[in-house]
Design a protein around this motif. Sequence first.
Motif, PDB file in Angstrom:
ATOM      1  N   TYR A  24       0.845  -1.190   0.000  1.00  0.00           N
ATOM      2  CA  TYR A  24       0.000   0.000   0.000  1.00  0.00           C
ATOM      3  C   TYR A  24       0.883   1.243   0.000  1.00  0.00           C
ATOM      4  O   TYR A  24       1.924   1.264   0.649  1.00  0.00           O
ATOM      5  CB  TYR A  24      -0.913   0.017   1.232  1.00  0.00           C
ATOM      6  CG  TYR A  24      -1.825  -1.173   1.285  1.00  0.00           C
ATOM      7  CD1 TYR A  24      -3.077  -1.128   0.693  1.00  0.00           C
ATOM      8  CD2 TYR A  24      -1.410  -2.346   1.900  1.00  0.00           C
ATOM      9  CE1 TYR A  24      -3.910  -2.233   0.727  1.00  0.00           C
ATOM     10  CE2 TYR A  24      -2.239  -3.453   1.932  1.00  0.00           C
ATOM     11  CZ  TYR A  24      -3.488  -3.392   1.348  1.00  0.00           C
ATOM     12  OH  TYR A  24      -4.300  -4.490   1.373  1.00  0.00           O
ATOM     13  N   ARG A  25       0.414   2.266  -0.716  1.00  0.00           N
ATOM     14  CA  ARG A  25       1.125   3.547  -0.759  1.00  0.00           C
ATOM     15  C   ARG A  25       0.205   4.625  -0.185  1.00  0.00           C
ATOM     16  O   ARG A  25      -0.958   4.738  -0.582  1.00  0.00           O
ATOM     17  CB  ARG A  25       1.506   3.887  -2.191  1.00  0.00           C
ATOM     18  CG  ARG A  25       2.298   5.189  -2.302  1.00  0.00           C
ATOM     19  CD  ARG A  25       2.693   5.461  -3.718  1.00  0.00           C
ATOM     20  NE  ARG A  25       1.505   5.692  -4.530  1.00  0.00           N
ATOM     21  CZ  ARG A  25       1.514   5.802  -5.848  1.00  0.00           C
ATOM     22  NH1 ARG A  25       2.643   5.688  -6.510  1.00  0.00           N
ATOM     23  NH2 ARG A  25       0.406   6.007  -6.513  1.00  0.00           N
ATOM     24  N   PHE A  26       0.737   5.399   0.746  1.00  0.00           N
ATOM     25  CA  PHE A  26      -0.024   6.476   1.370  1.00  0.00           C
ATOM     26  C   PHE A  26       0.499   7.802   0.859  1.00  0.00           C
ATOM     27  O   PHE A  26       1.698   8.077   0.939  1.00  0.00           O
ATOM     28  CB  PHE A  26       0.111   6.400   2.898  1.00  0.00           C
ATOM     29  CG  PHE A  26      -0.685   7.418   3.638  1.00  0.00           C
ATOM     30  CD1 PHE A  26      -2.067   7.380   3.629  1.00  0.00           C
ATOM     31  CD2 PHE A  26      -0.047   8.420   4.343  1.00  0.00           C
ATOM     32  CE1 PHE A  26      -2.818   8.315   4.314  1.00  0.00           C
ATOM     33  CE2 PHE A  26      -0.781   9.368   5.046  1.00  0.00           C
ATOM     34  CZ  PHE A  26      -2.166   9.312   5.027  1.00  0.00           C
ATOM     35  N   ASN A  27      -0.404   8.620   0.319  1.00  0.00           N
ATOM     36  CA  ASN A  27       0.008   9.891  -0.283  1.00  0.00           C
ATOM     37  C   ASN A  27      -0.260  11.095   0.617  1.00  0.00           C
ATOM     38  O   ASN A  27      -0.161  12.227   0.173  1.00  0.00           O
ATOM     39  CB  ASN A  27      -0.695  10.088  -1.627  1.00  0.00           C
ATOM     40  CG  ASN A  27      -2.199  10.218  -1.498  1.00  0.00           C
ATOM     41  OD1 ASN A  27      -2.749  10.304  -0.410  1.00  0.00           O
ATOM     42  ND2 ASN A  27      -2.872  10.198  -2.636  1.00  0.00           N
ATOM     43  N   GLY A  28      -0.614  10.839   1.882  1.00  0.00           N
ATOM     44  CA  GLY A  28      -0.929  11.915   2.800  1.00  0.00           C
ATOM     45  C   GLY A  28      -2.418  12.058   3.040  1.00  0.00           C
ATOM     46  O   GLY A  28      -2.836  12.709   3.983  1.00  0.00           O
ATOM     47  N   ARG A  29      -3.210  11.437   2.179  1.00  0.00           N
ATOM     48  CA  ARG A  29      -4.672  11.479   2.302  1.00  0.00           C
ATOM     49  C   ARG A  29      -5.286  10.087   2.320  1.00  0.00           C
ATOM     50  O   ARG A  29      -6.157   9.816   3.123  1.00  0.00           O
ATOM     51  CB  ARG A  29      -5.290  12.246   1.146  1.00  0.00           C
ATOM     52  CG  ARG A  29      -5.066  13.705   1.191  1.00  0.00           C
ATOM     53  CD  ARG A  29      -5.840  14.319   0.084  1.00  0.00           C
ATOM     54  NE  ARG A  29      -6.108  15.710   0.411  1.00  0.00           N
ATOM     55  CZ  ARG A  29      -6.679  16.531  -0.408  1.00  0.00           C
ATOM     56  NH1 ARG A  29      -7.077  16.117  -1.582  1.00  0.00           N
ATOM     57  NH2 ARG A  29      -6.877  17.784  -0.049  1.00  0.00           N
ATOM     58  N   THR A  30      -4.876   9.246   1.382  1.00  0.00           N
ATOM     59  CA  THR A  30      -5.491   7.933   1.246  1.00  0.00           C
ATOM     60  C   THR A  30      -4.428   6.856   1.022  1.00  0.00           C
ATOM     61  O   THR A  30      -3.323   7.132   0.546  1.00  0.00           O
ATOM     62  CB  THR A  30      -6.468   7.885   0.054  1.00  0.00           C
ATOM     63  OG1 THR A  30      -5.748   8.208  -1.140  1.00  0.00           O
ATOM     64  CG2 THR A  30      -7.619   8.843   0.228  1.00  0.00           C
ATOM     65  N   PHE A  31      -4.809   5.634   1.360  1.00  0.00           N
ATOM     66  CA  PHE A  31      -3.990   4.474   1.041  1.00  0.00           C
ATOM     67  C   PHE A  31      -4.443   3.911  -0.291  1.00  0.00           C
ATOM     68  O   PHE A  31      -5.638   3.766  -0.539  1.00  0.00           O
ATOM     69  CB  PHE A  31      -4.143   3.380   2.105  1.00  0.00           C
ATOM     70  CG  PHE A  31      -3.409   3.681   3.372  1.00  0.00           C
ATOM     71  CD1 PHE A  31      -2.070   3.345   3.502  1.00  0.00           C
ATOM     72  CD2 PHE A  31      -4.043   4.292   4.433  1.00  0.00           C
ATOM     73  CE1 PHE A  31      -1.382   3.619   4.670  1.00  0.00           C
ATOM     74  CE2 PHE A  31      -3.370   4.574   5.610  1.00  0.00           C
ATOM     75  CZ  PHE A  31      -2.043   4.230   5.729  1.00  0.00           C
ATOM     76  N   VAL A  32      -3.484   3.613  -1.152  1.00  0.00           N
ATOM     77  CA  VAL A  32      -3.772   3.037  -2.460  1.00  0.00           C
ATOM     78  C   VAL A  32      -3.144   1.645  -2.512  1.00  0.00           C
ATOM     79  O   VAL A  32      -1.961   1.489  -2.197  1.00  0.00           O
ATOM     80  CB  VAL A  32      -3.189   3.915  -3.592  1.00  0.00           C
ATOM     81  CG1 VAL A  32      -3.392   3.270  -4.946  1.00  0.00           C
ATOM     82  CG2 VAL A  32      -3.782   5.307  -3.549  1.00  0.00           C
ATOM     83  N   THR A  33      -3.932   0.652  -2.897  1.00  0.00           N
ATOM     84  CA  THR A  33      -3.413  -0.701  -3.069  1.00  0.00           C
ATOM     85  C   THR A  33      -2.604  -0.756  -4.352  1.00  0.00           C
ATOM     86  O   THR A  33      -3.067  -0.330  -5.410  1.00  0.00           O
ATOM     87  CB  THR A  33      -4.560  -1.727  -3.154  1.00  0.00           C
ATOM     88  OG1 THR A  33      -5.366  -1.601  -1.986  1.00  0.00           O
ATOM     89  CG2 THR A  33      -4.024  -3.138  -3.261  1.00  0.00           C
ATOM     90  N   VAL A  34      -1.394  -1.275  -4.278  1.00  0.00           N
ATOM     91  CA  VAL A  34      -0.520  -1.383  -5.445  1.00  0.00           C
ATOM     92  C   VAL A  34      -0.747  -2.750  -6.092  1.00  0.00           C
ATOM     93  O   VAL A  34      -0.584  -3.779  -5.438  1.00  0.00           O
ATOM     94  CB  VAL A  34       0.965  -1.226  -5.042  1.00  0.00           C
ATOM     95  CG1 VAL A  34       1.867  -1.413  -6.240  1.00  0.00           C
ATOM     96  CG2 VAL A  34       1.189   0.127  -4.402  1.00  0.00           C
ATOM     97  N   PRO A  35      -1.153  -2.790  -7.365  1.00  0.00           N
ATOM     98  CA  PRO A  35      -1.393  -4.079  -8.019  1.00  0.00           C
ATOM     99  C   PRO A  35      -0.087  -4.800  -8.380  1.00  0.00           C
ATOM    100  O   PRO A  35       0.948  -4.178  -8.577  1.00  0.00           O
ATOM    101  CB  PRO A  35      -2.170  -3.697  -9.279  1.00  0.00           C
ATOM    102  CG  PRO A  35      -1.783  -2.288  -9.556  1.00  0.00           C
ATOM    103  CD  PRO A  35      -1.465  -1.656  -8.228  1.00  0.00           C
ATOM    104  N   PHE A  36      -0.168  -6.128  -8.468  1.00  0.00           N
ATOM    105  CA  PHE A  36       0.944  -6.975  -8.901  1.00  0.00           C
ATOM    106  C   PHE A  36       0.707  -7.400 -10.343  1.00  0.00           C
ATOM    107  O   PHE A  36      -0.439  -7.575 -10.749  1.00  0.00           O
ATOM    108  CB  PHE A  36       1.001  -8.257  -8.069  1.00  0.00           C
ATOM    109  CG  PHE A  36       1.523  -8.084  -6.678  1.00  0.00           C
ATOM    110  CD1 PHE A  36       2.841  -8.364  -6.392  1.00  0.00           C
ATOM    111  CD2 PHE A  36       0.686  -7.671  -5.663  1.00  0.00           C
ATOM    112  CE1 PHE A  36       3.323  -8.226  -5.107  1.00  0.00           C
ATOM    113  CE2 PHE A  36       1.157  -7.535  -4.368  1.00  0.00           C
ATOM    114  CZ  PHE A  36       2.478  -7.815  -4.093  1.00  0.00           C
TER     115      PHE A  36
END
Length: 73
Positions: free
Chosen positions: A18-30
């Motif tokens: 997961y990547r957090f940009n300061g607002r939301t967590f985004v699931t990183v696809p494989f």
Amino acid sequence: MLTDSKGYIWLGTDKGLYRFNGRTFVTVPFDSTSSRAVSYLQEDTDGTIWCMNFYNQLFSFRKDTLRKFAIDQ
């Protein structure tokens, strides 16, 4: 967990990366893997994010996807 040079926070879990940009967590696809659990997060000098899963498969983050890195044995 890793904070990269751009300020993103990366979390490797047993459910994926997961990547957090300061607002939301985004699931990183494989692109392809037998396990979504990741660990050993590292950023190289070019800014590429690397991680491994528990099957010792190596991945790099390119074009918004974790791509399996083939290790030449």
